[in-house]
Design a protein around this motif. Structure first.
Motif, PDB file in Angstrom:
ATOM      1  N   ALA A 159       0.833  -1.116  -0.122  1.00 20.04           N
ATOM      2  CA  ALA A 159      -0.075   0.120   0.173  1.00 20.04           C
ATOM      3  C   ALA A 159       1.041   1.017  -0.065  1.00 20.04           C
ATOM      4  CB  ALA A 159      -0.867  -0.048   1.291  1.00 20.04           C
ATOM      5  N   LYS A 160       1.972   1.335   0.538  1.00 20.68           N
ATOM      6  CA  LYS A 160       2.917   2.429   0.862  1.00 20.68           C
ATOM      7  C   LYS A 160       3.702   2.594  -0.565  1.00 20.68           C
ATOM      8  CE  LYS A 160       6.918   4.278   3.433  1.00 20.68           C
ATOM      9  NZ  LYS A 160       6.888   5.490   2.323  1.00 20.68           N
ATOM     10  N   LEU A 161       3.997   1.476  -1.191  1.00 23.53           N
ATOM     11  CA  LEU A 161       4.508   1.392  -2.526  1.00 23.53           C
ATOM     12  C   LEU A 161       3.493   1.916  -3.530  1.00 23.53           C
ATOM     13  CD1 LEU A 161       7.114   0.652  -4.406  1.00 23.53           C
ATOM     14  CD2 LEU A 161       5.719  -1.306  -4.782  1.00 23.53           C
ATOM     15  N   ALA A 205       1.062   4.055  -3.070  1.00 27.44           N
ATOM     16  CA  ALA A 205       0.807   5.383  -2.591  1.00 27.44           C
ATOM     17  C   ALA A 205       1.937   6.417  -3.166  1.00 27.44           C
ATOM     18  CB  ALA A 205       0.477   5.676  -1.011  1.00 27.44           C
ATOM     19  N   ASP A 206       3.174   5.749  -2.874  1.00 25.78           N
ATOM     20  CA  ASP A 206       4.174   6.769  -3.484  1.00 25.78           C
ATOM     21  C   ASP A 206       4.506   6.629  -4.851  1.00 25.78           C
ATOM     22  OD1 ASP A 206       5.285   6.877  -0.579  1.00 25.78           O
ATOM     23  OD2 ASP A 206       6.994   5.357  -0.867  1.00 25.78           O
ATOM     24  N   ALA A 207       4.120   5.727  -5.462  1.00 26.21           N
ATOM     25  CA  ALA A 207       4.030   5.427  -7.153  1.00 26.21           C
ATOM     26  C   ALA A 207       3.041   6.447  -7.561  1.00 26.21           C
ATOM     27  CB  ALA A 207       3.884   4.227  -7.355  1.00 26.21           C
ATOM     28  N   LYS A 208       1.810   6.348  -6.810  1.00 22.29           N
ATOM     29  CA  LYS A 208       0.785   7.505  -7.431  1.00 22.29           C
ATOM     30  C   LYS A 208       1.317   9.053  -7.270  1.00 22.29           C
ATOM     31  CE  LYS A 208      -3.967   8.368  -6.989  1.00 22.29           C
ATOM     32  NZ  LYS A 208      -5.449   8.039  -6.318  1.00 22.29           N
ATOM     33  N   ARG A 209       1.927   8.975  -6.012  1.00 18.85           N
ATOM     34  CA  ARG A 209       2.424  10.649  -6.052  1.00 18.85           C
ATOM     35  C   ARG A 209       3.349  10.883  -6.900  1.00 18.85           C
ATOM     36  NH1 ARG A 209       6.937  11.859  -3.068  1.00 18.85           N
ATOM     37  NH2 ARG A 209       6.774   9.711  -1.942  1.00 18.85           N
ATOM     38  N   LEU A 210       4.218   9.876  -7.221  1.00 15.72           N
ATOM     39  CA  LEU A 210       5.380  10.481  -8.175  1.00 15.72           C
ATOM     40  C   LEU A 210       4.936  10.247  -9.633  1.00 15.72           C
ATOM     41  CD1 LEU A 210       8.139   8.435  -6.413  1.00 15.72           C
ATOM     42  CD2 LEU A 210       8.053  10.998  -6.688  1.00 15.72           C
ATOM     43  N   GLY A 211       3.781   9.840  -9.972  1.00 14.82           N
ATOM     44  CA  GLY A 211       3.001   9.525 -11.369  1.00 14.82           C
ATOM     45  C   GLY A 211       3.784   8.459 -11.927  1.00 14.82           C
TER      46      GLY A 211
END
Length: 108
Positions: A10-12, A14-20
């Motif tokens: 889930a953290k991965l 979320a981080d991926a979504k934030r970075l596009g």
């Protein structure tokens, strides 16, 4: 999957979504590292002809394909093509023909 695995995933995401990025892309970039990725990009930006190559045979390096106008290579003609092994088949058939002739002469 364990709860820890779910939280990590889930953290991965979320981080991926934030970075596009996609989660897989972010995960792979974390594994490989930026220095290796920079080297790969730099290598691929270089011209193909600038890259060092391995020349297995010196005579192969001297042999160049026939080049026509504008740098295009002339394709081989269809009439010049022979199936692989044709010479061997022709020798076998010639030997059989000779054997058949001798057999006809003996009988006849």
């Amino acid at each position: 999957m364990t709860i820890q695995d779910e939280r990590t995933r889930a953290k991965l995401e979320a981080d991926a979504k934030r970075l596009g990025l996609s989660p897989n892309t972010l995960e792979m970039s974390r594994v490989v590292g930026t220095d290796a990725l920079r080297d790969i990009v730099r290598d691929n930006r270089r011209n193909v002809h600038d890259r060092p190559g391995i020349i297995p045979d010196a005579s192969a390096a001297a042999e160049k394909p026939p080049v026509g106008r504008n740098g295009w290579v002339e394709p081989p003609k269809v009439t010049d093509w022979k199936p692989p092994g044709l010479d061997a088949f022709e020798r076998i058939m010639d030997a059989q023909d000779a054997h058949d002739r001798r057999e006809r002469e003996r009988r006849g």
